[in-house]
Design a protein around this motif. Structure first.
Motif, PDB file in Angstrom:
ATOM      1  N   PHE A 146       0.651  -1.519  -0.205  1.00 11.19           N
ATOM      2  CA  PHE A 146      -0.075  -0.207   0.067  1.00 11.19           C
ATOM      3  C   PHE A 146       0.944   1.418   0.038  1.00 11.19           C
ATOM      4  O   PHE A 146       0.879   2.010  -0.405  1.00 11.19           O
ATOM      5  N   LEU A 147       1.979   1.367   1.126  1.00 13.83           N
ATOM      6  CA  LEU A 147       2.690   2.709   1.085  1.00 13.83           C
ATOM      7  C   LEU A 147       3.280   2.903  -0.361  1.00 13.83           C
ATOM      8  O   LEU A 147       3.716   3.653  -0.119  1.00 13.83           O
ATOM      9  N   LYS A 148       4.013   1.246  -0.980  1.00 14.39           N
ATOM     10  CA  LYS A 148       5.130   1.361  -2.154  1.00 14.39           C
ATOM     11  C   LYS A 148       4.006   2.116  -3.448  1.00 14.39           C
ATOM     12  O   LYS A 148       4.969   3.190  -3.920  1.00 14.39           O
ATOM     13  N   VAL A 149       2.788   1.305  -3.358  1.00 11.57           N
ATOM     14  CA  VAL A 149       2.222   2.199  -4.296  1.00 11.57           C
ATOM     15  C   VAL A 149       1.654   4.095  -4.323  1.00 11.57           C
ATOM     16  O   VAL A 149       1.435   4.958  -4.614  1.00 11.57           O
ATOM     17  N   PHE A 150       1.063   4.021  -2.817  1.00 16.25           N
ATOM     18  CA  PHE A 150       0.613   5.246  -2.212  1.00 16.25           C
ATOM     19  C   PHE A 150       1.338   6.779  -2.575  1.00 16.25           C
ATOM     20  O   PHE A 150       0.462   7.248  -2.667  1.00 16.25           O
ATOM     21  N   SER A 299       3.767 -15.020  -2.051  1.00 26.32           N
ATOM     22  CA  SER A 299       2.778 -14.889  -3.501  1.00 26.32           C
ATOM     23  C   SER A 299       3.000 -13.665  -4.179  1.00 26.32           C
ATOM     24  O   SER A 299       4.578 -13.444  -4.068  1.00 26.32           O
ATOM     25  N   ALA A 300       2.536 -14.279  -5.608  1.00 24.74           N
ATOM     26  CA  ALA A 300       2.736 -13.059  -6.449  1.00 24.74           C
ATOM     27  C   ALA A 300       3.102 -11.683  -6.529  1.00 24.74           C
ATOM     28  O   ALA A 300       3.610 -11.297  -7.074  1.00 24.74           O
ATOM     29  N   ARG A 301       1.979 -11.127  -5.416  1.00 26.83           N
ATOM     30  CA  ARG A 301       1.592  -9.821  -5.425  1.00 26.83           C
ATOM     31  C   ARG A 301       3.257  -9.786  -5.006  1.00 26.83           C
ATOM     32  O   ARG A 301       3.912  -8.037  -4.657  1.00 26.83           O
ATOM     33  N   THR A 302       3.877 -10.267  -3.747  1.00 24.90           N
ATOM     34  CA  THR A 302       4.682  -9.897  -2.872  1.00 24.90           C
ATOM     35  C   THR A 302       6.031  -9.618  -3.956  1.00 24.90           C
ATOM     36  O   THR A 302       7.408  -9.058  -3.583  1.00 24.90           O
ATOM     37  N   ARG A 303       5.979 -10.498  -4.552  1.00 21.26           N
ATOM     38  CA  ARG A 303       7.256 -10.869  -6.334  1.00 21.26           C
ATOM     39  C   ARG A 303       7.377 -10.097  -6.998  1.00 21.26           C
ATOM     40  O   ARG A 303       8.415  -8.825  -7.447  1.00 21.26           O
ATOM     41  N   VAL A 304       6.149  -9.755  -7.518  1.00 25.94           N
ATOM     42  CA  VAL A 304       6.198  -8.202  -8.163  1.00 25.94           C
ATOM     43  C   VAL A 304       5.992  -6.806  -7.784  1.00 25.94           C
ATOM     44  O   VAL A 304       7.353  -6.390  -8.339  1.00 25.94           O
TER      45      VAL A 304
END
Length: 611
Positions: A146-150, A299-304
């Motif tokens: 969340f923080l990385k995108v926000f 998970s894929a999200r953690t890797r991406v």
């Protein structure tokens, strides 16, 4: 009642926002008070859907969906909502960090004394517990994403500075949670002739075979797991001597830091590592919960999003090794033999000779997770489905309970789990769990997601629908918790207790289920090989008839193909493009094309007869 994940998630968000944000202030705690687990569960009711489902994102204000904003209107608009989340995440991370910088994973108000008249001591309230490690992994990863995108949408320096501070705190908590999981893993080895050994052999021997033959076969089946456990080098569970192949064993997670567990040597800043008191034996409940949280690490999200740094990846790999070995062990035990599976012999009997349907649910949960990871055949899935159905009946979820029905006690007050080793700091503690219904539902929808034929999927979805109806009846209907869970007295007349505040413990697990259901609905539909073959045959006929029309039908001046034939040609091209993945839809397009071609042929024949 047909499950509608998006609509029901939005309704849950609206209820959770109303319960959490009262008079402009975030209200921590629920039915069980405030602690590191309950508060994480409360946050995850918002953060988990926002992290896992693109349609529920809150980290990009310009892209927040209108129905999401309507559901969370009490929290503010598309700009204010992520700012508020920043604030409450910061409150959580700072509240559960000790003065010496160590992240806190205490069970707090979730701990109960086995004797209601004896109070839990302050030292016991501060004991770390595996549930908190697991929840913190999921929450920290969701927070970091969340923080990385926000951060990309923020221009104000004060907010960007707060984001950097929270990233450091969340990353530190994630590292400490992983270290805690490594220090609470355990391997329990025992002699086949001991009480534990006899209990395990009795559980797996469903055919009455000679004990010696069963023992030799079981050792052979578990040899890969034994070899993997011998290779463990860091954390607890690595000190057990498994070179003696005469010993049987079990592996998994105990309830907290194992007594005398070695410290984790890592360059990561995780603060002082506390001493453990937990018994060095696995608990089914805590093992299942650990596996759920650990899955988010890879998970894929953690890797991406690259949420783990290199040192955290090292810890995650050590945890994943334990994750793989634990699932392999329990699947081997649960599905041992050529006849009836031990899993099908309900209730499950543990090595300390205790029996409960809840233990059967725990083992079933691990088997389902293993089947999901390995995309098992429907033969295995059918047997698991039968177990899920029987558990739903036995727990009075899809059958009516009668007055005094013992299974009702699993739902309220719940199943007490003795926390062995906790009595060194005070009274003996228990951990009360009441998530039978929602855990059963989660595993059912997981199993449905990997079904390879329509009949099996429909069977599991029908069961999920029945369980969901039961769970919906357990929602609060009024008060501050309206729309949230858990009010089992709505279903079971024996339960007289009525709670005013929500159970974030139960509500968060409902969120997990709805997210899984929403993710499953985004998967491609099942494809039948027979349907694909039929569609291809129909497509071949339709394309042949179209070619005939293109050859024989006269053209109007200036046209290369008549508009009607052009439409038919486009439909058949689309049908060929999707026939392998969506054969039924392709058939519908082909049917329309064939009908159009037949009308053209009939019109031509009528014109010929008129001449």
């Amino acid at each position: 009642m047909k499950l509608q994940p998006r609509q029901q998630l939005l309704e849950l968000w609206e209820a959770a926002a109303r319960a959490s944000y009262r008079d402009g202030v975030w209200a921590w705690g629920g039915r069980d008070g405030s602690n590191s687990i309950s508060d994480a569960e409360q946050l995850l009711c918002f953060m988990y859907p926002a992290s896992e489902l693109p349609g529920f994102r809150l980290d990009t204000p310009d892209e927040t969906a209108d129905d999401v904003l309507a559901a969370l209107a009490v929290l503010g608009d598309s700009v204010e909502i992520p700012k508020l989340l920043l604030k409450v995440i910061g409150q959580y991370l700072r509240t559960y960090t000790a003065d010496d910088g160590r992240p806190l994973f205490s069970g707090g108000s979730y701990f109960r004394s086995v004797d209601d008249e004896t109070k839990v001591t302050p030292e016991q309230l501060q004991l770390d517990v595996v549930d908190s490690f697991s929840m913190s992994v999921t929450l920290a990863l969701g927070t970091l994403g969340f923080l990385k995108v926000f951060r990309q949408s923020v221009r104000r320096e004060s907010i960007r500075r707060e984001i950097r501070e929270l990233e450091d705190l969340a990353s530190k908590r994630l590292s400490a949670a992983m270290a805690g999981l490594l220090r609470s893993f355990t391997v329990n080895a025992f002699d086949p002739g001991s009480t534990a050994g006899r209990a395990l052999l009795r559980t797996v021997n469903q055919t009455g075979a000679p004990v010696r033959r069963v023992l030799d076969d079981l050792r052979r089946e578990l040899r890969p797991v034994r070899a993997g456990l011998r290779d463990l080098t860091i954390g607890s569970g690595s000190q057990v001597d498994l070179d003696n192949e005469n010993l049987l064993f079990e592996c998994g997670w105990t309830w907290g830091i194992v007594k005398d567990a070695p410290d984790i040597v890592t360059p990561l800043d995780i603060g002082p590592q506390p001493k453990g008191v937990a018994a060095d034996t696995p608990f089914l409940y805590f093992t299942v919960n650990a596996l759920v949280g650990i899955a988010d690490l890879f998970s894929a999200r953690t890797r991406v999003l690259s949420l783990l740094n290199d040192d955290q990846i090292t810890l995650a790999q050590a945890i994943q090794r334990r994750w793989d070995l634990t699932q392999s062990y329990w699947r081997t035990i649960a599905t041992y033999g050529r006849g009836t599976w031990p899993l099908e012999d309900i209730p499950w009997r543990t090595v300390d000779e205790k029996e409960s349907d809840y233990y059967s649910l725990g083992v079933t949960a691990m088997v389902v997770q293993s089947l999901v990871n390995n995309r098992a055949a429907d033969v295995d899935l059918g047997r698991v489905a039968a177990v899920l159905e029987e558990l739903a009946v036995r727990a009075r979820i899809i059958r009516r309970a009668v007055p005094g029905d013992p299974p009702v006690l699993m739902h309220s007050p719940g199943v007490p789990i003795n926390l062995h080793g906790s009595d060194v700091l005070g009274p003996h503690l228990v951990w009360v769990v009441s998530d039978f219904a929602i855990t059963l539902l989660k595993r059912t929808i997981w199993a449905a997601s990997i079904a390879q034929n329509t009949r099996m999927r429909e069977r599991l979805l029908a069961l999920a629908d029945q369980i969901w109806r039961h769970i919906m009846l357990r929602r609060h209907t009024d008060g501050p918790a309206a729309g949230l869970w858990d009010q089992p007295g709505n279903v079971f007349s024996d339960i007289q207790v009525r709670d005013e505040e929500p159970s974030w413990y139960f509500s968060e697990r409902v969120v997990e289920f709805l997210v899984s259901a929403a993710a499953s609905s985004g998967e491609p539909p099942l494809r039948s090989p027979q349907l694909v073959e039929l569609a291809l045959q129909m497509l071949g006929e339709a394309e042949h008839l179209l070619d005939q029309e293109l050859v024989t039908r006269p053209l109007v001046g200036g046209q290369t193909i008549q508009p009607k034939l052009r439409s038919i040609q486009a439909s058949l091209q689309r049908a060929r493009a999707i026939v392998s993945d969506r054969p039924a839809t392709a058939q519908a397009l082909i049917n329309d094309a064939l009908l159009g071609l037949e009308r053209l042929a009939a019109a031509r024949d009528s014109a010929s007869e008129a001449i």
